[in-house]
Design a protein around this motif. Structure first.
Motif, PDB file in Angstrom:
ATOM      1  N   ALA B  92       0.682  -1.039  -0.071  1.00 41.01           N
ATOM      2  CA  ALA B  92      -0.182   0.066   0.080  1.00 41.01           C
ATOM      3  C   ALA B  92       0.857   1.265   0.099  1.00 41.01           C
ATOM      4  CB  ALA B  92      -0.882  -0.209   1.343  1.00 41.01           C
ATOM      5  N   ASP B  95      -1.387   6.809   1.351  1.00 37.14           N
ATOM      6  CA  ASP B  95      -2.889   7.105   1.291  1.00 37.14           C
ATOM      7  C   ASP B  95      -3.820   5.776   1.238  1.00 37.14           C
ATOM      8  OD1 ASP B  95      -1.903   9.692   1.087  1.00 37.14           O
ATOM      9  OD2 ASP B  95      -1.697   9.557  -1.033  1.00 37.14           O
ATOM     10  N   GLY B  96      -3.308   4.714   1.456  1.00 30.87           N
ATOM     11  CA  GLY B  96      -3.972   3.438   1.399  1.00 30.87           C
ATOM     12  C   GLY B  96      -4.461   2.877   0.057  1.00 30.87           C
ATOM     13  N   GLY B  97      -4.073   3.526  -1.014  1.00 31.00           N
ATOM     14  CA  GLY B  97      -3.965   2.935  -2.328  1.00 31.00           C
ATOM     15  C   GLY B  97      -2.980   2.031  -2.430  1.00 31.00           C
ATOM     16  N   THR B 254      -7.173   3.126  -5.503  1.00 33.27           N
ATOM     17  CA  THR B 254      -8.249   1.980  -5.256  1.00 33.27           C
ATOM     18  C   THR B 254      -7.886   1.475  -3.820  1.00 33.27           C
ATOM     19  OG1 THR B 254      -8.666   1.436  -7.291  1.00 33.27           O
ATOM     20  CG2 THR B 254      -9.818  -0.004  -5.765  1.00 33.27           C
ATOM     21  N   ASN B 255      -8.788   1.306  -2.914  1.00 31.25           N
ATOM     22  CA  ASN B 255      -8.277   0.783  -1.513  1.00 31.25           C
ATOM     23  C   ASN B 255      -8.839  -0.565  -1.540  1.00 31.25           C
ATOM     24  OD1 ASN B 255     -11.063   0.485   0.310  1.00 31.25           O
ATOM     25  ND2 ASN B 255     -11.200   2.570  -0.699  1.00 31.25           N
ATOM     26  N   GLY B 274       0.824   2.649   5.305  1.00 25.72           N
ATOM     27  CA  GLY B 274      -0.756   2.950   4.741  1.00 25.72           C
ATOM     28  C   GLY B 274      -1.631   2.277   5.966  1.00 25.72           C
ATOM     29  N   LEU B 278      -5.718   2.947   5.793  1.00 23.68           N
ATOM     30  CA  LEU B 278      -6.416   1.849   5.689  1.00 23.68           C
ATOM     31  C   LEU B 278      -7.530   1.429   6.723  1.00 23.68           C
ATOM     32  CD1 LEU B 278      -3.518  -0.558   4.382  1.00 23.68           C
ATOM     33  CD2 LEU B 278      -5.592   0.208   2.940  1.00 23.68           C
ATOM     34  N   PHE B 281     -10.418   3.570   5.785  1.00 23.46           N
ATOM     35  CA  PHE B 281     -11.184   2.899   4.355  1.00 23.46           C
ATOM     36  C   PHE B 281     -11.699   1.681   4.993  1.00 23.46           C
ATOM     37  CE2 PHE B 281      -8.001   4.837   1.459  1.00 23.46           C
ATOM     38  CZ  PHE B 281      -8.777   5.808   0.890  1.00 23.46           C
ATOM     39  N   PRO B 285     -15.281   2.224   2.517  1.00 30.83           N
ATOM     40  CA  PRO B 285     -14.492   1.952   1.562  1.00 30.83           C
ATOM     41  C   PRO B 285     -14.987   2.762   0.345  1.00 30.83           C
ATOM     42  CG  PRO B 285     -15.350  -0.004   2.429  1.00 30.83           C
ATOM     43  CD  PRO B 285     -16.085   0.961   3.194  1.00 30.83           C
TER      44      PRO B 285
END
Lengths: 128, 371
Positions: B92, B95-97, B254-255, B274, B278, B281, B285
């Motif tokens: 990840a 940003d959690g992407g 995309t998470n 991340g 996460l 998210f 989500p």
């Protein structure tokens, strides 16, 4: 039809002119490149075609491709058998696999259409 | 010494000589198909197919803090891996992407990572950042160019492998790996993994043994209709099995919870890149990955917009005409309020709306053999 007697567009459509009726199909090379044909979208009878513009699309698993009108005129017949069973196009692109018949505006074919040997050379170059 | 050239797998010449239609994939020249995508797809569903996956990135990790390094860089829990076990995991960003989805193997010699060819450089770059930040006592080597990788997939994969390497796969469970001596001498990492939704194996072996191994497997699989398969069938197979593909279902924006792979994120394992993002998210989500079945045969491809009435509620991430199910299907990321099974949506397929029903994933699940 004898592939050698046909004219070809650079986008792989073939044309056979008989009087003022042009039969239009897709070349074997194009069909073999596409493989895995799924669906074809052909225009209705009566539709006016502009040379060089899209008149439908053919879709395979891999990609969707526009069909370009090699001639201008009015669609007078559509091969519904092909639309119902694309295997016909896959196996007999120059005969039973024809797509549409067009009543042409001019019996002089557009100058950008290629003779068989020129087209053959073009696709041989493309394959490399 | 650097010899610049476009990377080719050790099977490149074989592919060319056997009708492989070569395309550029992440800079590699790879066969998209040899015959037709549908034929190759069916070979894997019904018998066995071979894939050259030597373009996939292969990195090894060694040293006392190799595990800590990967624990910090990946989302799944490396410490839980037993020797010979494999784990699906993610890299990840802050940003959690997602940077990539990967497999992590624990072998007796250390840890091994398999990443996507298209993301290998980004993965190496991210791993280096994590290493410098954490000052881990560990080293990594990129083995991609010296190791070939061949996937043997299908209900007859075990029988095919057995004919080449008798009993090698005995007792080898799903997502497990071991080292075997192929042909009596060739050190090979054999794993029960794949990307097709079928039983199957992947073999990593020295590049110079690739052609011999490939041909031996093809010959052994001949009674089961073995075929060499290209990237085209690999994509339709993974699609039916609803396995995500980076660049489609997964991306930097995309998470994993939206992509339905939140199970590969272990928020409580400790700090990792991340994690904070996460955690948010997980609560929201923002989107849900769904399956769509179209009424039409036309294919809703990546980027096609999904509508509920006049409002856009999502986008298609992958779509094809599924060869096994013989339907036009798509995966899409949609607003969770429109993700219920049975919901009727519409997809804009090149300017024309097509009706689509939300259906469960995966589209295809292999029949389980009674063991």
């Amino acid at each position: 039809m004898d592939p050698k007697a046909l004219k070809y567009s650079p986008t792989h459509e073939w044309v056979h002119l008989d009087g003022d009726i042009a039969t239009v199909g897709l070349s074997k090379f194009a069909v073999d490149q596409l493989t895995d044909l799924i669906v074809i979208d052909l225009p209705p009878v009566g539709k006016t075609l502009v040379a060089g513009k899209s008149f439908g699309e053919v879709e395979s698993v891999k990609s969707v491709n526009d069909l370009y009108a090699p001639v201008a005129g009015e669609v007078v017949a559509v091969n519904d058998a092909v639309a119902a069973n694309l295997q016909i196009l896959a196996e007999h692109p120059f005969d039973e696999g024809w797509l549409i018949k067009v009543k042409v505006d001019s019996t002089t074919l557009p100058a950008d259409l290629l003779d068989f040997d020129v087209y053959e050379k073009k696709i041989a170059d493309e394959a490399h | 010494m650097i010899t610049p050239q476009e990377p080719r797998t050790p099977l490149y010449d074989w592919h060319r000589a056997h009708g492989g239609r070569m395309v550029d994939f992440a800079g590699w020249q790879m066969p998209v198909q040899y015959t037709t995508i549908v034929e190759e797809h069916h070979a894997v569903r019904r018998g066995v197919g071979l894939f050259d996956v030597s373009h996939m990135g292969r990195l090894t990790f060694q040293g006392p803090q190799a595990e800590g390094w990967l624990e910090a860089a990946t989302t799944n829990h490396v410490a839980r891996l037993t020797n010979g076990q494999i784990q699906y995991s993610l890299l990840a960003n802050d940003d959690g992407g997602l940077i990539d989805d990967i497999l992590v193997y624990r072998m007796h010699f250390g840890l091994l990572m398999v990443c996507n060819a298209s993301n290998r450089i980004a993965v190496v770059d991210q791993l280096a950042k994590v290493l410098f930040a954490g000052k881990y006592d560990a080293i990594s080597a990129d083995r991609t160019h010296e190791v070939a990788m061949i996937a043997v997939q299908g209900p007859a994969a075990a029988a095919t492998l057995h004919a080449v390497a008798p009993n090698a796969a005995d007792g080898l469970g799903y997502y497990h790996a071991k080292i075997i001596k192929l042909f009596g001498t060739v050190d090979t990492i054999l794993s029960r993994t794949g990307y097709t939704g079928e039983d199957g194996f992947e073999l990593m072996l020295p590049s110079e043994e690739a052609v011999r191994t490939w041909e031996a497997l093809l010959a052994a699989g001949a009674p089961y209709g073995a075929k060499p398969c290209g990237l085209g069938a690999r994509d339709t197979l993974r699609f039916e099995a609803a396995m995500p593909l980076y660049g489609h279902e997964l991306s930097a924006t995309t998470n994993p919870y939206a992509a339905s792979i939140g199970w590969a994120v272990k928020l409580r394992k400790g700090e990792f890149v991340g994690r904070a993002a996460l955690e948010k998210f997980k609560k929201d989500p923002g989107a849900t990955r769904v399956g769509l079945r179209l009424d039409s045969k036309r294919i809703a491809r990546q980027g096609a917009e999904v509508f509920a009435g006049d409002s856009k509620v999502g986008e298609v991430t992958s779509g094809t005409f599924a060869p096994t199910l013989e339907q036009s299907l798509a995966m899409a990321l949609v607003d969770p309020s429109h993700a219920a099974e049975g919901a009727t949506l519409e997809v804009d397929v090149r300017g024309r709306r097509e009706r689509a029903i939300v259906v469960p994933l995966p589209f295809y699940k292999r029949p389980r053999a009674v063991e």
